[in-house]
Design a protein around this motif. Structure first.
Motif, PDB file in Angstrom:
ATOM      1  N   MET A 166      23.286  -6.356   8.506  1.00 31.57           N
ATOM      2  CA  MET A 166      22.314  -6.041   7.469  1.00 31.57           C
ATOM      3  C   MET A 166      21.374  -4.902   7.861  1.00 31.57           C
ATOM      4  SD  MET A 166      23.573  -8.196   5.500  1.00 31.57           S
ATOM      5  CE  MET A 166      22.527  -7.962   4.083  1.00 31.57           C
ATOM      6  N   THR A 167      20.953  -4.874   9.116  1.00 31.96           N
ATOM      7  CA  THR A 167      19.935  -3.895   9.523  1.00 31.96           C
ATOM      8  C   THR A 167      20.482  -2.771  10.386  1.00 31.96           C
ATOM      9  OG1 THR A 167      19.341  -5.050  11.576  1.00 31.96           O
ATOM     10  CG2 THR A 167      18.248  -5.761   9.536  1.00 31.96           C
ATOM     11  N   GLY A 168      21.657  -2.988  10.985  1.00 37.07           N
ATOM     12  CA  GLY A 168      22.175  -2.013  11.923  1.00 37.07           C
ATOM     13  C   GLY A 168      21.569  -2.123  13.303  1.00 37.07           C
ATOM     14  N   ALA A 169      20.726  -3.124  13.537  1.00 36.68           N
ATOM     15  CA  ALA A 169      20.076  -3.285  14.838  1.00 36.68           C
ATOM     16  C   ALA A 169      21.111  -3.588  15.910  1.00 36.68           C
ATOM     17  CB  ALA A 169      19.036  -4.404  14.772  1.00 36.68           C
ATOM     18  N   GLY A 170      20.800  -3.203  17.143  1.00 37.31           N
ATOM     19  CA  GLY A 170      21.677  -3.485  18.263  1.00 37.31           C
ATOM     20  C   GLY A 170      21.642  -4.951  18.644  1.00 37.31           C
ATOM     21  N   TRP A 171      22.575  -5.330  19.486  1.00 39.78           N
ATOM     22  CA  TRP A 171      22.717  -6.745  19.834  1.00 39.78           C
ATOM     23  C   TRP A 171      21.547  -7.271  20.666  1.00 39.78           C
ATOM     24  CZ3 TRP A 171      22.959  -7.931  25.027  1.00 39.78           C
ATOM     25  CH2 TRP A 171      23.271  -6.889  25.903  1.00 39.78           C
TER      26      TRP A 171
ATOM     27  N   ASN B 217      42.675   4.390  14.678  1.00 40.16           N
ATOM     28  CA  ASN B 217      41.276   3.970  14.718  1.00 40.16           C
ATOM     29  C   ASN B 217      40.421   5.016  15.411  1.00 40.16           C
ATOM     30  OD1 ASN B 217      41.832   3.613  17.467  1.00 40.16           O
ATOM     31  ND2 ASN B 217      41.934   1.402  17.344  1.00 40.16           N
ATOM     32  N   PHE B 218      39.122   4.892  15.236  1.00 41.19           N
ATOM     33  CA  PHE B 218      38.202   5.624  16.095  1.00 41.19           C
ATOM     34  C   PHE B 218      37.065   4.717  16.520  1.00 41.19           C
ATOM     35  CE2 PHE B 218      36.389   7.841  12.056  1.00 41.19           C
ATOM     36  CZ  PHE B 218      35.316   6.976  11.914  1.00 41.19           C
ATOM     37  N   GLY B 219      36.439   5.090  17.672  1.00 40.91           N
ATOM     38  CA  GLY B 219      35.322   4.325  18.200  1.00 40.91           C
ATOM     39  C   GLY B 219      34.026   4.698  17.511  1.00 40.91           C
TER      40      GLY B 219
ATOM     41  N   HIS C 160      28.545   3.967   4.584  1.00 44.05           N
ATOM     42  CA  HIS C 160      29.295   2.843   4.029  1.00 44.05           C
ATOM     43  C   HIS C 160      29.916   1.939   5.092  1.00 44.05           C
ATOM     44  CE1 HIS C 160      29.062   4.201  -0.160  1.00 44.05           C
ATOM     45  NE2 HIS C 160      29.196   5.414   0.324  1.00 44.05           N
ATOM     46  N   TYR C 161      30.088   2.468   6.302  1.00 43.34           N
ATOM     47  CA  TYR C 161      30.759   1.694   7.343  1.00 43.34           C
ATOM     48  C   TYR C 161      29.983   1.789   8.646  1.00 43.34           C
ATOM     49  CZ  TYR C 161      34.753   1.321   4.226  1.00 43.34           C
ATOM     50  OH  TYR C 161      35.570   1.036   3.163  1.00 43.34           O
ATOM     51  N   LYS C 162      30.125   0.765   9.473  1.00 42.20           N
ATOM     52  CA  LYS C 162      29.409   0.700  10.734  1.00 42.20           C
ATOM     53  C   LYS C 162      30.355   0.910  11.905  1.00 42.20           C
ATOM     54  CE  LYS C 162      25.449  -2.256   9.616  1.00 42.20           C
ATOM     55  NZ  LYS C 162      25.584  -2.214   8.156  1.00 42.20           N
ATOM     56  N   GLU C 163      29.956   1.802  12.803  1.00 42.66           N
ATOM     57  CA  GLU C 163      30.514   1.921  14.139  1.00 42.66           C
ATOM     58  C   GLU C 163      32.026   2.214  14.121  1.00 42.66           C
ATOM     59  OE1 GLU C 163      28.135   1.933  16.637  1.00 42.66           O
ATOM     60  OE2 GLU C 163      26.780   1.792  14.942  1.00 42.66           O
ATOM     61  N   GLY C 164      32.784   1.596  15.061  1.00 44.04           N
ATOM     62  CA  GLY C 164      34.214   1.871  15.156  1.00 44.04           C
ATOM     63  C   GLY C 164      34.992   1.292  13.991  1.00 44.04           C
ATOM     64  N   LEU C 165      36.034   2.019  13.540  1.00 42.93           N
ATOM     65  CA  LEU C 165      36.804   1.639  12.361  1.00 42.93           C
ATOM     66  C   LEU C 165      38.298   1.600  12.668  1.00 42.93           C
ATOM     67  CD1 LEU C 165      35.092   3.946   9.669  1.00 42.93           C
ATOM     68  CD2 LEU C 165      34.388   1.653  10.397  1.00 42.93           C
ATOM     69  N   VAL C 166      39.027   0.822  11.869  1.00 43.86           N
ATOM     70  CA  VAL C 166      40.490   0.787  11.895  1.00 43.86           C
ATOM     71  C   VAL C 166      40.997   1.277  10.541  1.00 43.86           C
ATOM     72  CG1 VAL C 166      42.547  -0.635  12.205  1.00 43.86           C
ATOM     73  CG2 VAL C 166      40.457  -1.204  13.435  1.00 43.86           C
TER      74      VAL C 166
ATOM     75  N   GLY D 128      38.972  -2.485   9.098  1.00 45.71           N
ATOM     76  CA  GLY D 128      38.047  -3.260   9.922  1.00 45.71           C
ATOM     77  C   GLY D 128      36.943  -2.353  10.400  1.00 45.71           C
ATOM     78  N   GLN D 129      35.785  -2.921  10.685  1.00 46.74           N
ATOM     79  CA  GLN D 129      34.644  -2.098  11.085  1.00 46.74           C
ATOM     80  C   GLN D 129      33.752  -2.831  12.070  1.00 46.74           C
ATOM     81  OE1 GLN D 129      31.432  -1.454   8.277  1.00 46.74           O
ATOM     82  NE2 GLN D 129      32.198  -3.065   6.928  1.00 46.74           N
ATOM     83  N   ASN D 130      32.788  -2.068  12.592  1.00 46.04           N
ATOM     84  CA  ASN D 130      31.745  -2.571  13.479  1.00 46.04           C
ATOM     85  C   ASN D 130      32.289  -2.956  14.854  1.00 46.04           C
ATOM     86  OD1 ASN D 130      29.059  -2.958  13.997  1.00 46.04           O
ATOM     87  ND2 ASN D 130      28.821  -4.752  12.703  1.00 46.04           N
ATOM     88  N   PHE D 131      33.190  -2.103  15.356  1.00 43.31           N
ATOM     89  CA  PHE D 131      33.632  -2.176  16.741  1.00 43.31           C
ATOM     90  C   PHE D 131      32.822  -1.166  17.561  1.00 43.31           C
ATOM     91  CE2 PHE D 131      37.250  -3.238  14.044  1.00 43.31           C
ATOM     92  CZ  PHE D 131      37.686  -4.433  14.595  1.00 43.31           C
ATOM     93  N   ARG D 132      32.853  -1.305  18.860  1.00 48.33           N
ATOM     94  CA  ARG D 132      32.165  -0.315  19.707  1.00 48.33           C
ATOM     95  C   ARG D 132      33.109   0.815  20.088  1.00 48.33           C
ATOM     96  NH1 ARG D 132      31.218   0.801  25.246  1.00 48.33           N
ATOM     97  NH2 ARG D 132      29.256   1.936  25.530  1.00 48.33           N
ATOM     98  N   ASN D 133      34.139   0.502  20.845  1.00 48.05           N
ATOM     99  CA  ASN D 133      35.147   1.526  21.140  1.00 48.05           C
ATOM    100  C   ASN D 133      36.520   0.874  21.163  1.00 48.05           C
ATOM    101  OD1 ASN D 133      36.284   3.999  21.660  1.00 48.05           O
ATOM    102  ND2 ASN D 133      35.990   3.871  23.855  1.00 48.05           N
TER     103      ASN D 133
END
Length: 1024
Positions: free
Chosen positions: A292-297, A197-199, A225-231, A245-250
């Motif tokens: 949908m937007t990529g906005a932060g939490w 994985n990477f963060g 195509h993918y958001k943030e950290g991936l597996v 898997g996607q959209n992890f932080r680190n």
């Protein structure tokens, strides 16, 4: 080792369920207690265990320490029981300012040659100047895969001397060089594949030839195509890359059990008490950014979770896989699955995890819960006295014991290193369990099969290679293992090999799909998918399986399956959703991705009433098809249901792809009888919700919607909701009220945001009228509202007041001070000073306005025009003398409130700009607290880097990016204010090299106040 984040909401979990004892450290008990040692004595290897509490059924011993190794980031253990260590001496020198090792970092092999349980031989497997703080190592015989963004290397020892003499690039182009959120370690799966994985700094991945790699669907693996950290998963030859898997932080290190189930940890934005443990469902979205937007939490959204640790992961949004466990604040690092038998039974088959932030090694025993799991916490090692204990990784040795790497440093996170010359490896085992590595025979099928039972991954890899190469010749011994072994995890390992053996694989998959153990049925399904079997008959049968875990896997397996009966199979699975199992619901969503129209239609055909109960309403809520909009609108407008429970359905509109249909349905809600039937209290709130989720382009098509907007603006005036509506619909007719709001609330973020919105809506003329008027109080309030905006227009307005000799001197002085209230304004003050523009009576005000600038150079240059020497160094005692002093916590809180609360929060006190410090005493040692204050550039937490944004209008803004989408940026400004920026208005954006925390902060306080401040910060610990 920036991993980051934690909450009283989950604090009870931290107690664990097992008693601890300090009496298992042997002779050390006869020595001086840890608290009685001097600071120098505490750091000696011979005292390494005195400050650590160990699980009562285990004994910790020191396997290796400095000077044999330093700064271990990641470890692996080979089939000979040797510990391979990634060192990171050269960690972030440009930021930390620390010395470097010119020869480069090292991969070191540690070996116990005399059987006393301690390493006595150290071999440098690889060292090179190009090796800079590697974060991952996977050992396979004479080879090692080393992860260090932007590269993943394959290092090979070709002549058997334990020194790598061949280096190949496996992957490259990964962002995050010298960054902890880049590529992490590889592990070997039971299916013969590699997992890694990477963060969220990884961004993309290229092959050895520099070409962007495409995923299993042909999509380039990039941020497009993918958001943030991936597996990831790949074949052993690194082909057929899959994104799992996607959209992890680190997500620091993925761990895979013998069934092929993935687990990992993920860390939050520092200080938000949201570190989490995840069961990784294939193809799941894990919610760090808005899908949908990529906005932060932090961005406002309907149905936002009440607690920050839950908000952090968008857990109320459809399409987000739930968390297994949230563990509070921390800096989570390495993880392994313990599938040995040497340790106590509570750890069998469980995750073992290191978290460097709270100085702990934990297990998370899980139990099945619906289609998912629930977990608890059991601690193995806790640095409750020695906060320098920073466990960075854990691995299982061939004898079933654990090895734990310890970064050993006063701090962790934010690219901070306080001590370059220390590092430890501990061994954990029951008492009277000497370290002895079994002998393995990988040359025979029988020997390899026996080795396949070992808990060490490197041993199992060697066994897999032999057995896989043997093919059908290994069937007899593997079939016996699969059919009769008492341990189902070992049965699963044999099954994976049998299922992938040409000629015989299909028959064993068929057997597995009928197995009485649901975990082995899952292995059978996963093996069928990997071997590309026809899934139609398999999934048709499993859709009716009694076990929800099996049905979960069947739902996931439907993803990208286009056989004719796939919609019917999905509908059958959806019928079995009980309305309470979020894991199952998200598995259905994953399976339907890309085919929602077909699948939802099939479900409607089988469903008598799609709104009958929670189970069917969940399907409507989770769907991504225009067919669901009529049902969604009915659920959102069901006035007999409390509005709070309907918010989830309003939020679901944001995820529906049919923009026109959903906007029309929302307008129909306003124009129909539903809103009028709401209670008076709810009517305006429903109108606001409809407008929030409607495409603004549809407003002009509905007089009712226009009238509703007018009502909502009237009802919400003076609030954040009012500003959001004005901005969303670009209502310039609201400029007079924006001006009034800026004047009324000039001392808070709402007034400043109102002034900023007014300027964006061409309201500068109205502001000038205030400054040319007769009300000086209004002028002062407006200057306060404008000072931190930092746009070219706002600075020009303030400057005009400064040099308007017709205005009162008090107003002009305030204006002179306000010019430097923003990043761009600081530069303007310096330019005006150089030009000699400030008259003597305004000069002190102008310099004072930049006295708290985060750029030391700005403060120094401005002070020079007053020649006060205000920025000269004060005299502080040496660090060791500071450490020896005790401070006053109550006075320290006052110092914090005066000097730090403008950017940091402790509980509800302070501003939300930099990392929250509510539990900083649990994360940083006393030494690290001083280092963070005295050298802020050495400890920039990821996600809190400052950015300089040059606008097309010529202005320059500076702050922290709280949220970013393709069209908008939410920029956090010092003091807790925020500014909304359109990306179309940006000319250039670059990251600041220095921390936004002002250097020289200690110069604003006495030595006593500094000591008091640190004493207060150390008191801010996790509540148990």
């Amino acid at each position: 080792m920036n991993t980051s984040g934690s909450t009283n909401f989950f604090a009870l979990l931290l107690a664990g369920t097992v008693l601890f004892s300090c009496t298992n450290q042997g002779p050390a008990d006869k020595d001086i207690p840890f608290d009685s040692l001097s600071n120098e004595e505490k750091r000696l290897p011979e005292n390494a265990l005195k400050g650590i509490t160990v699980h009562e059924e285990l004994v910790a011993t020191l396997f290796a320490s400095e000077p044999m190794i330093t700064n271990p980031t990641n470890i692996d253990i080979d089939h000979r029981g040797r510990v391979w260590v990634c060192e990171a001496f050269n960690y972030r020198p440009a930021i930390t300012g620390n010395e470097t090792r010119p020869a480069g970092d090292r991969i070191v092999i540690l070996e116990d040659t005399n059987g006393d349980g301690k390493a006595d031989k150290s071999t440098v497997f690889y060292q090179d100047p190009e090796l800079n703080a590697p974060l991952g190592i996977w050992v396979m015989g004479n080879q090692a895969i080393v992860s260090q963004s932007p590269y993943v290397w394959l290092l090979t020892d070709t002549d058997g001397d334990d020194v790598a003499d061949k280096k190949e690039i496996l992957f490259q182009g990964i962002d995050g060089e010298q960054h902890d959120h880049g590529m992490h370690a590889f592990v070997f799966g039971p299916d013969g594949k590699f997992y890694f994985n990477f963060g969220n700094s990884g961004g993309q991945i290229k092959d050895r030839n520099g070409e962007i790699i495409k995923d299993q669907s042909g999509n380039p693996i990039t941020t497009a195509h993918y958001k943030e950290g991936l597996v990831f998963r790949s074949n052993p030859d690194f082909s057929e890359m899959e994104v799992l898997g996607q959209n992890f932080r680190n997500n620091y290190e993925v761990a895979v059990d013998s069934y092929g189930t993935m687990w990992q940890s993920d860390n939050d934005d520092d200080g938000n008490q949201g570190v989490r443990i995840n069961f990784v469902m294939e193809y799941g979205n894990y919610g760090y950014r808005d899908e949908m937007t990529g906005a932060g939490w932090r961005a406002n959204r309907t149905n936002k979770e009440k607690e920050i640790p839950l908000q952090h992961w968008h857990l109320n949004d459809p399409g987000v896989v739930p968390n297994l466990l949230q563990t509070g604040a921390g800096s989570p690092t390495g993880m392994t699955i313990y599938e040995g038998e040497l340790l106590p039974e509570v750890f069998h088959g469980q995750m073992i995890h290191t978290d460097a932030g709270p100085n702990v090694v934990r297990a998370y025993p899980v139990q099945k819960d619906g289609a998912g799991y629930r977990a608890e916490i059991v601690n193995l090692m806790v640095g409750d006295k020695d906060q320098w204990f920073r466990p960075s990784d854990v691995c299982v040795a061939p004898d079933g014991s654990l090895m734990v790497a310890d970064w050993y440093d006063p701090g962790v996170g934010g690219h901070q290193v306080g001590d370059l010359n220390r590092g430890r490896i501990f061994r954990l085992a029951p008492p009277k369990s000497p370290y002895k590595t079994p002998r393995f025979d990988f040359s025979s099928i029988e020997g390899a099969a026996k080795a396949l039972e070992n808990p060490n991954l490197s041993v199992r890899y060697q066994a897999w290679k032999k057995l896989s190469a043997a093919g059908a010749d290994a069937e007899g011994v593997l079939a016996k293992m699969y059919l009769s072994h008492e341990n189902p995890r070992i049965q699963a390992r044999a099954l994976w090999l049998l299922a992938k053996t040409p000629g015989i694989g299909p028959q064993y998959i068929e057997q597995a799909l009928k197995h009485e153990n649901p975990d082995l049925r899952i292995v059978g399904l996963r093996a069928a998918r990997q071997t590309k079997r026809d899934l139609e008959p398999i999934l048709t049968k499993l859709a009716a399986d009694a076990d929800p875990h099996v049905r979960r896997e069947a739902a996931i397996a439907l993803r990208n399956q286009h056989f004719p009966t796939a919609p019917k199979v999905w509908a059958s699975l959806a019928e079995l959703h009980d309305g309470q199992d979020r894991w199952y619901l998200e598995a259905l969503g994953i399976g339907a991705d890309g085919q929602w129209d077909r699948f939802y239609a099939a479900w409607l055909d089988k469903t008598e009433d799609p709104l009958a109960d929670a189970s069917t309403r969940d399907i409507v809520w989770r769907s991504r098809t225009g067919q669901a909009i009529p049902q969604l609108a009915r659920l959102a407008s069901e006035e007999s249901v409390p509005l709070e429970r309907r918010l989830r359905y309003f939020r679901a509109f944001d995820f529906n792809p049919d923009a026109a249909k959903k906007s029309r349905a929302l307008i129909d809600m306003l124009e129909g009888p539903s809103v009028k039937q709401e209670s008076t209290e709810n009517q305006n709130e429903v109108k606001k919700l409809v407008l929030t989720h409607m495409d603004p382009a549809f407003l002009t098509s509905s007089p009712t919607a226009q009238a509703a907007l007018t009502t909502v603006l009237d009802e919400t005036y003076g609030t954040e909701s009012y500003l959001e509506m004005v901005q969303r619909f670009e209502r310039r007719d609201e400029n007079p009220r924006l001006l009034a709001m800026a004047l009324e609330q000039s001392d808070n973020s709402l007034g400043r945001n109102a002034a900023s919105t007014l300027l964006r809506q061409n309201g500068a003329g109205m502001i000038r009228q205030v400054f040319t008027g007769s009300d000086d109080k209004k002028k002062l309030n407006l200057l306060l509202a404008l000072r931190s905006i930092g746009s070219r227009e706002s600075i020009a307005l303030i400057e005009a007041v400064t040099f308007d000799s017709s205005l009162p001197l008090s107003v002009r002085r305030e204006a002179a001070s306000a010019i430097g209230g923003s990043y761009s304004g600081e530069d303007r003050v310096l330019a005006l000073l150089k030009e000699g523009r400030f008259p003597e009576n305004l000069l002190p005000s102008a310099v004072t306005g930049v006295s708290r600038a985060w750029r030391k150079s700005v403060r120094a240059e401005a002070n020079a025009y007053l020649d006060t020497g205000a920025d000269e160094a004060n005299s502080l005692p040496p660090l060791n003398d500071l450490l020896a002093q005790s401070g006053n916590t109550e006075n320290g809180m006052n110092v914090f409130r005066t000097n730090c609360a403008v950017c940091h929060q402790v509980g509800d006190m302070g501003m939300d700009f930099g990392p929250k410090l509510t539990e900083i005493g649990s994360k940083l040692s006393k030494e690290a607290q001083y280092l963070s204050i005295l050298h802020p550039d050495a400890g920039i937490s990821f996600g809190y880097e400052g950015y300089v944004i040059e606008m097309k209008d010529g202005s320059t803004l500076g702050g922290i990016i709280a949220s970013q989408t393709e069209t908008d940026i939410d920029l956090k400004l010092p003091g807790g204010n925020s500014m909304a920026i359109k990306t179309a208005d940006i000319l250039k954006m670059s990251q600041m090299e220095s921390s936004m925390m002002p250097s020289g902060l200690e110069k604003a306080m006495s030595t006593e106040e500094l000591v008091d401040l640190v004493e207060y910060l150390m008191s801010l610990k996790r509540k148990s």
